[in-house]
Design a protein around this motif. Structure first.
Motif, PDB file in Angstrom:
ATOM      1  N   HIS A 134      14.383  22.724  -6.031  1.00 39.24           N
ATOM      2  CA  HIS A 134      14.700  23.322  -7.327  1.00 39.24           C
ATOM      3  C   HIS A 134      16.181  23.684  -7.384  1.00 39.24           C
ATOM      4  O   HIS A 134      16.553  24.697  -7.984  1.00 39.24           O
ATOM      5  N   GLY A 135      17.049  22.875  -6.760  1.00 38.50           N
ATOM      6  CA  GLY A 135      18.464  23.173  -6.742  1.00 38.50           C
ATOM      7  C   GLY A 135      19.146  22.862  -8.055  1.00 38.50           C
ATOM      8  O   GLY A 135      18.687  22.033  -8.833  1.00 38.50           O
ATOM      9  N   VAL A 136      20.254  23.546  -8.318  1.00 36.43           N
ATOM     10  CA  VAL A 136      21.052  23.331  -9.518  1.00 36.43           C
ATOM     11  C   VAL A 136      22.506  23.168  -9.090  1.00 36.43           C
ATOM     12  O   VAL A 136      23.017  23.973  -8.311  1.00 36.43           O
ATOM     13  N   ALA A 137      23.181  22.132  -9.591  1.00 35.94           N
ATOM     14  CA  ALA A 137      24.579  21.880  -9.234  1.00 35.94           C
ATOM     15  C   ALA A 137      25.459  22.054 -10.452  1.00 35.94           C
ATOM     16  O   ALA A 137      25.154  21.548 -11.533  1.00 35.94           O
ATOM     17  N   LEU A 138      26.567  22.781 -10.307  1.00 36.07           N
ATOM     18  CA  LEU A 138      27.532  23.001 -11.370  1.00 36.07           C
ATOM     19  C   LEU A 138      28.860  22.366 -10.978  1.00 36.07           C
ATOM     20  O   LEU A 138      29.259  22.424  -9.817  1.00 36.07           O
ATOM     21  N   THR A 139      29.554  21.769 -11.957  1.00 36.38           N
ATOM     22  CA  THR A 139      30.881  21.231 -11.702  1.00 36.38           C
ATOM     23  C   THR A 139      31.828  21.644 -12.817  1.00 36.38           C
ATOM     24  O   THR A 139      31.402  22.156 -13.857  1.00 36.38           O
ATOM     25  N   THR A 174      34.955  15.762  -3.610  1.00 33.90           N
ATOM     26  CA  THR A 174      33.556  15.367  -3.500  1.00 33.90           C
ATOM     27  C   THR A 174      33.192  14.375  -4.602  1.00 33.90           C
ATOM     28  O   THR A 174      33.523  14.576  -5.775  1.00 33.90           O
ATOM     29  N   THR A 175      32.503  13.309  -4.247  1.00 36.47           N
ATOM     30  CA  THR A 175      32.126  12.282  -5.222  1.00 36.47           C
ATOM     31  C   THR A 175      30.821  12.646  -5.911  1.00 36.47           C
ATOM     32  O   THR A 175      30.055  13.502  -5.435  1.00 36.47           O
ATOM     33  N   GLU A 197      28.289  10.746  -6.103  1.00 37.96           N
ATOM     34  CA  GLU A 197      27.191  10.294  -5.240  1.00 37.96           C
ATOM     35  C   GLU A 197      26.839  11.363  -4.199  1.00 37.96           C
ATOM     36  O   GLU A 197      25.658  11.593  -3.907  1.00 37.96           O
ATOM     37  N   ASP A 198      27.858  12.023  -3.644  1.00 37.32           N
ATOM     38  CA  ASP A 198      27.604  13.101  -2.683  1.00 37.32           C
ATOM     39  C   ASP A 198      26.840  14.242  -3.351  1.00 37.32           C
ATOM     40  O   ASP A 198      25.899  14.804  -2.784  1.00 37.32           O
ATOM     41  N   LEU A 199      27.248  14.595  -4.566  1.00 37.62           N
ATOM     42  CA  LEU A 199      26.587  15.680  -5.284  1.00 37.62           C
ATOM     43  C   LEU A 199      25.147  15.322  -5.614  1.00 37.62           C
ATOM     44  O   LEU A 199      24.240  16.154  -5.466  1.00 37.62           O
ATOM     45  N   ASP A 200      24.913  14.099  -6.036  1.00 34.84           N
ATOM     46  CA  ASP A 200      23.555  13.655  -6.345  1.00 34.84           C
ATOM     47  C   ASP A 200      22.671  13.707  -5.107  1.00 34.84           C
ATOM     48  O   ASP A 200      21.493  14.075  -5.183  1.00 34.84           O
ATOM     49  N   SER A 201      23.223  13.348  -3.956  1.00 36.73           N
ATOM     50  CA  SER A 201      22.443  13.371  -2.711  1.00 36.73           C
ATOM     51  C   SER A 201      22.051  14.789  -2.334  1.00 36.73           C
ATOM     52  O   SER A 201      20.928  15.040  -1.886  1.00 36.73           O
ATOM     53  N   ILE A 202      22.971  15.741  -2.551  1.00 36.65           N
ATOM     54  CA  ILE A 202      22.674  17.137  -2.221  1.00 36.65           C
ATOM     55  C   ILE A 202      21.596  17.686  -3.142  1.00 36.65           C
ATOM     56  O   ILE A 202      20.657  18.354  -2.699  1.00 36.65           O
ATOM     57  N   VAL A 203      21.711  17.418  -4.436  1.00 38.11           N
ATOM     58  CA  VAL A 203      20.710  17.903  -5.397  1.00 38.11           C
ATOM     59  C   VAL A 203      19.349  17.279  -5.110  1.00 38.11           C
ATOM     60  O   VAL A 203      18.309  17.934  -5.215  1.00 38.11           O
ATOM     61  N   ALA A 204      19.340  15.999  -4.721  1.00 39.08           N
ATOM     62  CA  ALA A 204      18.074  15.309  -4.448  1.00 39.08           C
ATOM     63  C   ALA A 204      17.366  15.887  -3.229  1.00 39.08           C
ATOM     64  O   ALA A 204      16.137  15.798  -3.116  1.00 39.08           O
ATOM     65  N   CYS A 205      18.115  16.497  -2.320  1.00 38.01           N
ATOM     66  CA  CYS A 205      17.513  17.069  -1.109  1.00 38.01           C
ATOM     67  C   CYS A 205      16.862  18.420  -1.371  1.00 38.01           C
ATOM     68  O   CYS A 205      16.134  18.937  -0.517  1.00 38.01           O
ATOM     69  N   THR A 206      17.133  19.028  -2.518  1.00 34.28           N
ATOM     70  CA  THR A 206      16.572  20.337  -2.833  1.00 34.28           C
ATOM     71  C   THR A 206      15.384  20.185  -3.767  1.00 34.28           C
ATOM     72  O   THR A 206      15.291  19.227  -4.522  1.00 34.28           O
TER      73      THR A 206
END
Length: 208
Positions: free
Chosen positions: A89-94, A75-76, A78-87
């Motif tokens: 109050h979402g939180v993304a961990l890598t 996963t890039t 950019e893909d992660l940023d797009s997913i977080v932007a759609c939420t």
């Protein structure tokens, strides 16, 4: 009630005198009980329950509540940023923060709001406070990106010139990680006060 039942019921009929005749097999147990009424169970009314029935729900968007998304390793960003932007109050961990399964969890986020500013705190147990290993970037649109290095998860721990062999390793494994989330609104990245201590990052940023 209509339809067949696993337990056969006695057949009842009336003769010419109006008397009931029962036809049962010698081995069959006859239960003379009133018929049951089958109605849906609704349950007691909960004043705190904000959910609505399907008939009352006029919004086409379905709310599913908390959820987890498992992404492939390729996963890039950019893909992660797009997913977080759609939420909202979402939180993304890598990285290492996404592999811990027990113990204190890296990346737990609380967000507070005031008339002119936002407050957030992030759980970062075992994270190196060294400036060369840690950074927290806040953009004007409210996006927060934290990069760091965990120091837990090692097999050997040296304390006071003593070397300990770890029998359990339940904390986050060592390695680089990121935590990204978005504040409710735009902010001024130049007006931020923050502090990283005791495994907790706290920050106050002014609204724009």
């Amino acid at each position: 009630m209509s339809g067949d039942s696993p337990m056969a019921s006695p057949l009842r009929s009336k003769n010419e005198n109006g008397e009931n005749n029962e036809h049962t097999s010698p081995q069959q147990l006859v239960l003379d009980v009133a018929p049951l009424n089958c109605v849906p169970y609704v349950g007691p009314t909960n004043p705190d329950d904000k959910s609505v029935s399907p008939e009352e729900n006029t919004d086409d968007t379905e709310t599913i509540g908390p959820a987890m998304i498992f992404l492939p390793s390729e996963t890039t960003s950019e893909d992660l940023d797009s997913i977080v932007a759609c939420t909202k109050h979402g939180v993304a961990l890598t990285g290492a923060a996404a592999t811990g399964t027990m113990g204190p969890i890296i990346g737990l986020v609380d967000i507070g709001v005031l008339e002119d500013s936002y407050y957030f705190r992030v759980s970062l147990p075992g994270v190196s406070p060294d400036k060369k290993d840690f950074s927290c970037d806040i953009e004007s649109d409210g996006k927060v990106l934290i990069k760091g290095l965990t120091t837990t998860g090692e097999k050997l721990v040296v304390k006071n010139s003593q070397v300990f062999h770890m029998l359990t390793q339940n904390l986050c494994p060592s390695g680089h990680f990121t935590v990204s989330f978005k504040l409710p609104g735009p902010v001024d990245p130049e007006k931020v006060t923050s502090c990283l201590a005791n495994g907790l990052l706290e920050a106050v940023v002014k609204k724009r």
